[in-house]
Write a protein that holds these residues in place. Structure first.
Motif, PDB file in Angstrom:
ATOM      1  N   PHE A  39      56.091  20.625  63.822  1.00  0.00           N
ATOM      2  CA  PHE A  39      55.792  22.265  63.747  1.00  0.00           C
ATOM      3  C   PHE A  39      56.895  22.478  62.586  1.00  0.00           C
ATOM      4  O   PHE A  39      57.557  21.849  62.045  1.00  0.00           O
ATOM      5  N   GLY A  40      56.823  23.981  62.452  1.00  0.00           N
ATOM      6  CA  GLY A  40      57.903  24.691  61.604  1.00  0.00           C
ATOM      7  C   GLY A  40      57.553  24.407  60.314  1.00  0.00           C
ATOM      8  O   GLY A  40      58.304  24.065  59.270  1.00  0.00           O
ATOM      9  N   GLN A  41      56.465  24.406  59.744  1.00  0.00           N
ATOM     10  CA  GLN A  41      55.954  24.608  58.269  1.00  0.00           C
ATOM     11  C   GLN A  41      56.884  26.017  57.927  1.00  0.00           C
ATOM     12  O   GLN A  41      57.031  26.779  58.771  1.00  0.00           O
ATOM     13  N   THR A  42      57.380  25.962  56.648  1.00  0.00           N
ATOM     14  CA  THR A  42      58.046  26.933  56.255  1.00  0.00           C
ATOM     15  C   THR A  42      57.448  28.221  56.332  1.00  0.00           C
ATOM     16  O   THR A  42      56.297  28.324  56.235  1.00  0.00           O
ATOM     17  N   ARG A  43      57.946  28.859  57.045  1.00  0.00           N
ATOM     18  CA  ARG A  43      57.192  30.238  57.609  1.00  0.00           C
ATOM     19  C   ARG A  43      57.916  31.427  57.197  1.00  0.00           C
ATOM     20  O   ARG A  43      59.134  31.644  56.808  1.00  0.00           O
ATOM     21  N   GLN A  44      57.296  32.687  57.219  1.00  0.00           N
ATOM     22  CA  GLN A  44      57.826  33.868  57.096  1.00  0.00           C
ATOM     23  C   GLN A  44      58.776  34.211  58.152  1.00  0.00           C
ATOM     24  O   GLN A  44      58.353  33.769  59.422  1.00  0.00           O
ATOM     25  N   SER A  45      60.072  34.865  58.114  1.00  0.00           N
ATOM     26  CA  SER A  45      60.723  35.362  59.171  1.00  0.00           C
ATOM     27  C   SER A  45      59.889  36.291  60.125  1.00  0.00           C
ATOM     28  O   SER A  45      59.117  37.011  59.524  1.00  0.00           O
ATOM     29  N   PRO A  46      60.195  36.722  61.290  1.00  0.00           N
ATOM     30  CA  PRO A  46      59.957  37.748  62.129  1.00  0.00           C
ATOM     31  C   PRO A  46      60.279  39.104  61.117  1.00  0.00           C
ATOM     32  O   PRO A  46      61.148  39.028  60.546  1.00  0.00           O
TER      33      PRO A  46
ATOM     34  N   ASN B  38      65.075  37.239  53.578  1.00  0.00           N
ATOM     35  CA  ASN B  38      65.016  36.882  54.920  1.00  0.00           C
ATOM     36  C   ASN B  38      65.905  36.229  55.833  1.00  0.00           C
ATOM     37  O   ASN B  38      65.375  35.633  56.961  1.00  0.00           O
TER      38      ASN B  38
ATOM     39  N   ALA C   2      64.116  26.788  58.707  1.00  0.00           N
ATOM     40  CA  ALA C   2      62.990  25.943  58.224  1.00  0.00           C
ATOM     41  C   ALA C   2      61.669  26.177  59.201  1.00  0.00           C
ATOM     42  O   ALA C   2      60.623  25.593  58.986  1.00  0.00           O
ATOM     43  N   GLY C   3      61.900  26.907  60.149  1.00  0.00           N
ATOM     44  CA  GLY C   3      60.685  27.128  61.008  1.00  0.00           C
ATOM     45  C   GLY C   3      60.762  26.706  62.455  1.00  0.00           C
ATOM     46  O   GLY C   3      59.892  26.829  63.255  1.00  0.00           O
ATOM     47  N   TRP C   4      61.689  25.965  62.642  1.00  0.00           N
ATOM     48  CA  TRP C   4      61.940  25.407  64.059  1.00  0.00           C
ATOM     49  C   TRP C   4      62.565  26.289  65.116  1.00  0.00           C
ATOM     50  O   TRP C   4      63.067  27.300  64.719  1.00  0.00           O
TER      51      TRP C   4
END
Lengths: 271, 139
Positions: A24-31, A242, B83-85
């Motif tokens: 999981f957890g591809q580099t993502r935008q924060s909420p 972010n 890192a998205g976790w």
């Protein structure tokens, strides 16, 4: 022959990517409601903001290249950079201290104060909050902070009589560069994860916000007791709109190990 | 063409070597024992989302059929978050695999190593902890 090499290389790429990609957890935008600039408009390449007094405002949440060794140089993501000093000239006392470092007796592992060099070189966010007369450096790592007067005042006369983990720091402006000057450290901290410093450390740190999203940083460590010449590192920090400086309690899970003796810290002999 | 293939191979090797699995945490040597390897597959009981190390508690059936609960140390959750976790990246009841080492203390059920879910690494630092998250565009 050539097609086989390409097929082999492509297979290697696919295997490598599948091994290193997380579940999981591809580099993502924060909420959208997270991050110190949440809800605000900004241009990372725009000019550095200024306070009403005309000085650059260094405030923000900053990402820094993680430096474990001040002799190493590398580039990191988004323009972050570390330029180390490959050659260090130890004195006899410095070499003795360098060789006697025991990683099992590391002060940071025992949740003790990081001191400037380790705190500034870490991976966790640094938030700077600046007013006319003070700059607060809020290190997420272990929730350490230090508030520094930046109005050009000298060190208090009794500074060396009160040595501490972070030392006594005062700041002044040289044009658009904030220069911090630190003395009176207790000798228990280190310049990184292997290189010691003595109680005679005189640390100079220069911060120049080159644009909204970037900061140049220069560290000069003068320590004639352990090193014959000053040690210099230069780094580039990037702003992380972010990110937030989050709570970080080292003791929360380390306390058990400190209690049961798995983590021990014995103060080193300060000569 | 051969040069291109070799270049790609070197890049892959570099990527693999840069993987966080190759860097030991600075306090790991104090608690864990490289001479006590351990591997298991078990069921997630819960995730402790705390700093400086989180833990994933996993129930594993031992040789006698008894359930033992291991506590797998994971990286600093603040960095994992960036890192998205999240704490819910793995849920109680899911099956995970572990390969690593036991603690030096024989009474401790803490372990350190690589945790995987369906063969993919779980709770690694990847981009986040080492390099920082992505700067967002203006909202």
């Amino acid at each position: 022959m050539n097609i086989r090499w390409i097929a082999l290389a492509l297979t290697a790429v696919l295997v490598t990517l599948s091994l290193t990609a997380p579940a999981f957890g591809q580099t993502r935008q924060s909420p959208a409601d997270r991050g110190f600039l949440a809800g605000k408009k900004y241009d990372l390449n725009g000019p550095a903001p200024r306070l009403a007094n005309g000085h650059p405002d260094l405030g923000g949440v900053w990402d820094r290249p993680g430096v474990q060794d001040i002799t190493k140089s590398f580039t990191a993501k988004d323009g972050m950079k570390q330029v180390g000093q490959a050659e260090l000239q130890f004195t006899e006392a410095g070499l003795k201290a360098y060789k006697s470092y025991d990683p099992k007796n590391d002060y940071a592992g025992a949740c003790l104060p990081y001191g400037w060099p380790r705190a500034i070189q870490g991976l966790h966010p640094l938030q700077i909050v600046q007013s006319d007369d003070f700059a607060a450096f809020l290190f997420e790592q272990n929730s350490w902070f230090t508030a520094v007067p930046i109005d050009g005042r000298p060190h208090p006369k009794d500074a060396k009589g009160l040595p501490t983990w972070f030392g006594n720091t005062v700041g002044r402006w040289e044009g658009d560069t904030l220069v911090l000057d630190t003395i009176a450290t207790n000798g228990y901290t280190m310049l990184d994860y292997t290189h010691p410093h003595s109680t005679e450390l005189h640390l100079i740190q220069r911060f120049t916000r080159t644009d909204f999203g970037h900061m140049n940083y220069e560290m000069i460590a003068e320590d004639p007791k352990y090193y014959k010449t000053p040690i210099k590192n230069t780094r580039t920090f990037v702003l992380r709109p972010n990110w937030e400086t989050m709570e970080y309690s080292c003791e929360e899970t380390n306390l058990d190990q400190i209690r049961n003796g798995t983590i021990k810290w014995t103060p080193p002999n300060i000569e | 063409m051969i040069r291109t293939g070799l270049t790609i191979l070197f890049i892959c090797t570099g990527l693999l070597l840069a993987s966080p699995a190759f860097f030991a945490h600075h306090s790991a040597s104090a608690e864990f024992d490289e001479t006590k390897p351990l591997e298991f597959t078990g069921t997630v009981r819960l995730v402790e989302w705390v700093n400086p190390h989180g833990y994933v508690q996993v129930d594993v059936k031992d040789e006698t059929g008894k359930i033992v609960t291991y506590r797998i140390e994971i990286m600093a959750p603040n960095g994992l978050y960036r890192a998205g976790w999240t704490k819910d990246s793995v849920k109680p009841g899911e099956t995970v695999s572990f390969k690593g080492r036991r603690a030096k203390n024989p009474q401790s059920m803490n372990v350190s190593g690589r945790l995987t879910l369906n063969g993919k690494p779980l709770f690694t630092s990847t981009e986040g902890d080492r390099r920082g998250g992505q700067a967002t565009e203006n909202p």
